[in-house]
Scaffold this motif. Structure first.
Motif, short mmCIF file in Angstrom:
data_model
loop_
_atom_site.label_atom_id
_atom_site.label_comp_id
_atom_site.label_asym_id
_atom_site.label_seq_id
_atom_site.Cartn_x
_atom_site.Cartn_y
_atom_site.Cartn_z
N ILE A 79 0.75 -1.08 0.00
CA ILE A 79 0.04 -0.06 -0.17
C ILE A 79 0.86 1.36 0.26
N VAL A 80 0.72 2.24 -0.74
CA VAL A 80 1.38 3.36 -0.88
C VAL A 80 0.75 4.43 0.14
N LYS A 81 1.62 5.05 0.77
CA LYS A 81 0.88 6.06 1.82
C LYS A 81 1.33 7.40 1.51
N ILE A 82 0.26 8.36 1.56
CA ILE A 82 0.44 9.91 1.38
C ILE A 82 -0.18 10.20 2.63
N LEU A 83 0.81 11.08 3.36
CA LEU A 83 0.48 11.98 4.74
C LEU A 83 0.17 13.45 4.48
N MET A 84 -1.10 13.92 5.18
CA MET A 84 -1.26 14.94 5.18
C MET A 84 -0.93 16.00 6.64
N THR A 85 -0.25 17.01 6.42
CA THR A 85 0.18 17.45 7.54
C THR A 85 0.18 18.89 7.48
N SER A 86 0.31 19.49 8.72
CA SER A 86 0.54 20.92 8.84
C SER A 86 2.07 21.41 8.63
N LYS A 87 2.22 22.65 8.36
CA LYS A 87 3.46 23.10 8.06
C LYS A 87 4.40 22.73 9.34
N ALA A 88 3.86 22.95 10.55
CA ALA A 88 4.62 22.74 11.81
C ALA A 88 5.23 21.27 11.75
N ASP A 89 4.65 20.36 11.20
CA ASP A 89 5.12 18.94 11.26
C ASP A 89 6.06 18.74 9.90
N GLU A 124 8.86 5.38 5.27
CA GLU A 124 7.53 5.16 5.94
C GLU A 124 6.32 5.87 4.98
N VAL A 125 6.68 6.76 4.44
CA VAL A 125 5.81 7.69 3.55
C VAL A 125 6.19 7.72 2.15
N PHE A 126 5.15 7.83 1.16
CA PHE A 126 5.77 8.04 -0.12
C PHE A 126 5.79 9.55 -0.58
N ARG A 127 4.57 10.10 -0.07
CA ARG A 127 4.55 11.48 -0.31
C ARG A 127 3.77 12.30 1.10
N PHE A 128 4.27 13.66 1.16
CA PHE A 128 3.40 14.25 2.25
C PHE A 128 2.95 15.62 1.72
N LEU A 129 1.57 15.84 2.12
CA LEU A 129 1.06 17.23 1.53
C LEU A 129 0.94 18.14 2.79
#
Length: 328
Positions: A75-85, A97-102
């Motif tokens: 499974i491909v993982k995409i993480l949504m985060t705040s700029k602080a993270d 652990e994560v393919f992309r983050f937004l």
């Protein structure tokens, strides 16, 4: 994009907006506002991509991703985060652990591009996995060419072993490794002379000693090929006896790895059901009776009970048990 995209966010407004956006570009979208519920979906559905928020009440997005490994590594993982993270997100990508983050708030084009890249990544991983599985299956079939009596044996053992694994509720990765281990369980026979494998007489002590070495030879091959530990355990220990009287190490009871106990039961079942030059294959009921006499001796009683519990669903009108369709 026919692959299933699962979006997880406890903020229903973001959840609904993301789902609508991806659906409009042709994605097959499922949504969930709970990481715990998301795990249930992942267990039951062939999810390709998970797009998850980081901060959620039950667990973080990274914790969700970690627990998803119980069910699938592809499974491909995409993480949504705040700029602080940002530092955390970059670290997660670098660790694999994560393919992309937004970074929230993300632009629509960023989300669509990330998911499309994720689909391409998922397809590539699946293709590589399927190619490797084909090669391993072919290897198992090649080994059978040395032993004229075992054509189709590895496939049938894999089918029966997976029946047990499903009844025990083992996870997807364990079931996959048990299938591969079933295909390769006799790979050490590549080192046994065909004159011994195909002998139409009883073997002498010296010849039996050669036969008893095949699990060790096979385990060496499996380890050299970097096979998972479960596969190596199956190859090495499928001839151990529950009472300690087997080989090569004389392990007993729970010291024998579970996966090896599963394949041992499947192996014996298929051997008894299959015809030999000196005898026809035993019927289902005859086989069950013979194996019951092995319970607690050669075979694990609980595994044996699980096997026949699973096989009962496949009995035909005559009361016999035909080979069930191959499981995927």
């Amino acid at each position: 994009m026919q692959e299933i995209i699962l979006v997880v966010d406890d903020d229903k407004a973001i959840l609904n907006y993301t789902a609508k956006l991806l659906t409009e570009v042709g994605a097959n979208v499922l949504t969930c506002n709970s990481p715990v519920k998301a795990l249930s979906i992942i267990r039951d559905e062939p999810v390709a991509i998970v797009v998850s928020d980081y901060y959620m009440p039950e667990m973080t997005g990274l914790e969700l991703f970690h627990r998803m490994r119980e069910f699938s590594h592809s499974i491909v993982k995409i993480l949504m985060t705040s700029k602080a993270d940002l530092d955390m997100a970059v670290g997660a990508i670098n660790s694999g652990e994560v393919f992309r983050f937004l970074s929230k708030p993300w632009q629509d084009a960023e989300m669509i591009a990330a998911v499309r890249d994720g689909v391409r990544r998922y397809r590539m991983l699946r293709a590589s996995s399927e190619d490797m599985e084909f090669l391993l299956h072919a290897l198992g079939q090649t080994i059978e060419l040395k032993d004229t009596l075992t054509k189709g044996h590895c496939d049938r053992v894999a089918t029966y072993a997976e029946i047990i694994a499903r009844k025990l509720g083992l996870d997807m990765e364990a079931k996959h490794d048990i299938k591969v281990g079933s295909w390769l369980h006799d790979c050490g026979k590549i080192g046994v002379p065909e004159a011994i494998l195909n002998a139409d007489r009883g073997l002498n002590d010296e010849e039996m000693e050669v036969i008893r070495k095949h699990p060790l030879w096979g385990a060496t091959v499996a380890e050299a090929a970097n096979m998972p530990a479960m596969v190596v355990n199956i190859v090495l220990h499928h001839h151990e006896y529950y009472n300690g009287g087997g080989y090569p190490l004389g392990l007993a009871g729970q010291d024998i790895p579970l996966e090896a106990r599963i394949v041992a039961a499947a192996d014996v079942y298929d051997a008894l059901r299959s015809s030999r030059p000196y005898r026809p294959g035993f019927s289902y009921d005859e086989t069950r009776g013979i194996m019951q006499s092995m319970s607690g001796k050669q075979l694990d009683p609980a595994i044996l009970a699980t096997l026949f519990d699973g096989l009962e669903a496949h009995r035909d009108k005559s009361g016999d048990h035909p080979l069930p369709p191959r499981l995927n």
